[in-house]
Design an enzyme around this catalytic site. Structure first.
Site, PDB file in Angstrom:
ATOM      1  N   CYS A 147       0.827  -1.210   0.000  1.00 29.10           N
ATOM      2  CA  CYS A 147       0.000   0.000   0.000  1.00 29.10           C
ATOM      3  C   CYS A 147       0.859   1.257   0.000  1.00 29.10           C
ATOM      4  O   CYS A 147       1.725   1.421   0.867  1.00 29.10           O
ATOM      5  CB  CYS A 147      -0.901  -0.024   1.235  1.00 29.10           C
ATOM      6  SG  CYS A 147      -1.799   1.527   1.514  1.00 29.10           S
TER       7      CYS A 147
ATOM      8  N   TRP B  69      -7.670  -6.408   5.770  1.00 26.11           N
ATOM      9  CA  TRP B  69      -6.277  -6.820   5.660  1.00 26.11           C
ATOM     10  C   TRP B  69      -6.018  -7.899   6.720  1.00 26.11           C
ATOM     11  O   TRP B  69      -6.603  -7.865   7.807  1.00 26.11           O
ATOM     12  CB  TRP B  69      -5.348  -5.640   5.921  1.00 26.11           C
ATOM     13  CG  TRP B  69      -5.365  -4.580   4.867  1.00 26.11           C
ATOM     14  CD1 TRP B  69      -6.174  -3.478   4.824  1.00 26.11           C
ATOM     15  CD2 TRP B  69      -4.526  -4.508   3.700  1.00 26.11           C
ATOM     16  NE1 TRP B  69      -5.892  -2.724   3.707  1.00 26.11           N
ATOM     17  CE2 TRP B  69      -4.886  -3.328   2.996  1.00 26.11           C
ATOM     18  CE3 TRP B  69      -3.510  -5.306   3.183  1.00 26.11           C
ATOM     19  CZ2 TRP B  69      -4.267  -2.935   1.808  1.00 26.11           C
ATOM     20  CZ3 TRP B  69      -2.886  -4.916   2.005  1.00 26.11           C
ATOM     21  CH2 TRP B  69      -3.271  -3.756   1.328  1.00 26.11           C
TER      22      TRP B  69
ATOM     23  N   THR C  63      -8.472   0.151   6.744  1.00 27.02           N
ATOM     24  CA  THR C  63      -7.347   0.661   5.965  1.00 27.02           C
ATOM     25  C   THR C  63      -6.029   0.585   6.744  1.00 27.02           C
ATOM     26  O   THR C  63      -6.006   0.570   7.969  1.00 27.02           O
ATOM     27  CB  THR C  63      -7.588   2.127   5.557  1.00 27.02           C
ATOM     28  OG1 THR C  63      -7.699   2.949   6.734  1.00 27.02           O
ATOM     29  CG2 THR C  63      -8.863   2.253   4.733  1.00 27.02           C
ATOM     30  N   VAL C  64      -4.946   0.528   5.965  1.00 31.12           N
ATOM     31  CA  VAL C  64      -3.591   0.682   6.494  1.00 31.12           C
ATOM     32  C   VAL C  64      -3.020   1.973   5.892  1.00 31.12           C
ATOM     33  O   VAL C  64      -3.418   2.356   4.795  1.00 31.12           O
ATOM     34  CB  VAL C  64      -2.691  -0.527   6.117  1.00 31.12           C
ATOM     35  CG1 VAL C  64      -3.089  -1.757   6.893  1.00 31.12           C
ATOM     36  CG2 VAL C  64      -2.705  -0.808   4.612  1.00 31.12           C
TER      37      VAL C  64
ATOM     38  N   TYR D 211      -5.365   6.558  -9.001  1.00 31.24           N
ATOM     39  CA  TYR D 211      -6.556   5.782  -8.655  1.00 31.24           C
ATOM     40  C   TYR D 211      -7.782   6.283  -9.411  1.00 31.24           C
ATOM     41  O   TYR D 211      -8.650   5.488  -9.794  1.00 31.24           O
ATOM     42  CB  TYR D 211      -6.810   5.841  -7.142  1.00 31.24           C
ATOM     43  CG  TYR D 211      -5.869   4.974  -6.348  1.00 31.24           C
ATOM     44  CD1 TYR D 211      -6.195   3.652  -6.048  1.00 31.24           C
ATOM     45  CD2 TYR D 211      -4.641   5.464  -5.896  1.00 31.24           C
ATOM     46  CE1 TYR D 211      -5.333   2.843  -5.320  1.00 31.24           C
ATOM     47  CE2 TYR D 211      -3.773   4.662  -5.178  1.00 31.24           C
ATOM     48  CZ  TYR D 211      -4.122   3.356  -4.888  1.00 31.24           C
ATOM     49  OH  TYR D 211      -3.256   2.553  -4.180  1.00 31.24           O
TER      50      TYR D 211
END
Length: 347
Positions: free
Chosen positions: A47, A80, A114-115, A178
């Site tokens: 990521c 994740w 999210t990370v 993105y």
């Protein structure tokens, strides 16, 4: 593994994050105190947003006070996961999914998992996933724990200009790729494509006569740009259709990116196998077969860049970080320029 969907008619990133901060005083309503060993930074090398935090933590030498958990490169629509660890459980948090830390604090949490995310070790509760503020706080609020020789990544005298540069890099480049890749209509894609390459042309011009984005030394602005450039030819050019030019065909940006890659803290945190695995295997609505390309050849990142001619000192009055801890080193098979010491060795 059930995959999520990513393509939208006109992609808009959800930027509603957990806005808690870890600060020196910990005095605010949504502030937690800086404390060595209290928190764990959870990342995925694939990521780009998490890669920022990995780089900043390493440049500042925070490894001994802020531990790091590493998720695998792929995930399902739910979370994740810690599938790289023995038993597929994080050895410190003792959880198999990052989602468990979110639910421990917010039982009805319904947004994306999210990370990067910071988790309080003792309670197992997520503290924050506000990645833009997170790295600035690592620079400012955690300064008492910085290594000797740590660089100033957010110099006070440059902050107004830096904030403007970083905002444009974020909207047009970091998020711009993105918008290209997740565009569900031709018009949305073409608009995103034009905006992305207009910004890359601006960066080519800006970096033509200065070694780094803010001048003579590396700052947070360079960290933020680097993580997109490191993924450009491997992923964004083909998978996201950002294909006017490869990074390797933009001479100034390509030399700049190699300069950073060859600097301790950047190339030695870059895992090309994880990067490609994540994008090509997870985004099945873009790449239905899940086939991961073999190329491009990553060894070109070790070729001479010539940026030294512009002068400057990457770490200013500071020094480079030493080798990464053994347990945090990128697999040399995933990055052909890494040696057994975890550092980049040029071809």
């Amino acid at each position: 593994m059930a995959q999520g969907t990513y393509v939208e008619d006109d992609f808009q990133r959800d930027t509603t994050y957990i806005e808690d901060r870890i600060t020196e005083s910990g005095a605010g309503d949504r502030e937690w105190p800086v404390e060595a060993g209290r928190y764990r930074l959870v990342v995925a090398r694939a990521c780009p947003w998490a890669n920022r935090a990995i780089i900043v933590r390493r440049l500042l030498g925070l490894e001994d006070v802020l531990s790091m958990g590493i998720c695998g490169p792929t995930h399902d629509e739910d979370s994740w996961t810690f599938d790289l660890d023995e038993g597929e459980v994080d050895p410190v948090l003792r959880i198999p999914r990052l989602k468990d830390a979110y639910l421990e604090r917010f039982p009805d949490y319904s947004r994306g998992i999210t990370v990067p995310a910071v988790v309080e070790v003792a309670t197992g509760k997520v503290v924050t996933n506000d990645f833009p503020q997170m790295t600035l706080d690592l620079s400012g609020e955690w300064s008492a724990h910085h290594r000797e020789g740590a660089p100033d990544l957010y110099p006070e005298a440059l902050r107004d200009e830096m904030d403007e540069v970083m905002q444009r890099v974020y909207t047009e480049v970091n998020n711009g790729v993105y918008r290209c890749g997740f565009a569900g209509t031709q018009s949305a894609y073409e608009d995103a494509y034009d905006r992305l390459f207009a910004a890359l042309d601006w960066l080519e011009e800006r970096l033509a006569d200065r070694r780094f984005l803010m001048g003579e030394t590396i700052t947070e602005a360079d960290v933020r740009l680097f993580t997109t450039l490191a993924r450009f030819d491997a992923v964004y050019h083909g998978h996201f259709k950002a294909n006017r030019s490869k990074l390797a065909e933009m001479p100034v940006l390509w030399a700049y990116a190699r300069d950073l890659f060859q600097t301790p803290g950047f190339g030695d945190t870059t895992d090309f196998a994880h990067i490609k695995s994540h994008y090509y295997e997870v985004h099945r609505d873009i790449n239905p077969t899940g086939v991961v390309p073999k190329g491009p050849d990553a060894s070109v990142w070790g070729t001479p860049h010539g940026r030294e001619a512009l002068g400057g000192r990457p770490f200013g009055d500071g020094t480079p970080p030493g080798p990464p801890p053994a347990g945090e080193r990128v697999d040399p098979l995933h990055n052909p320029l890494l040696g057994s010491d975890g550092l980049v060795h040029l071809t």
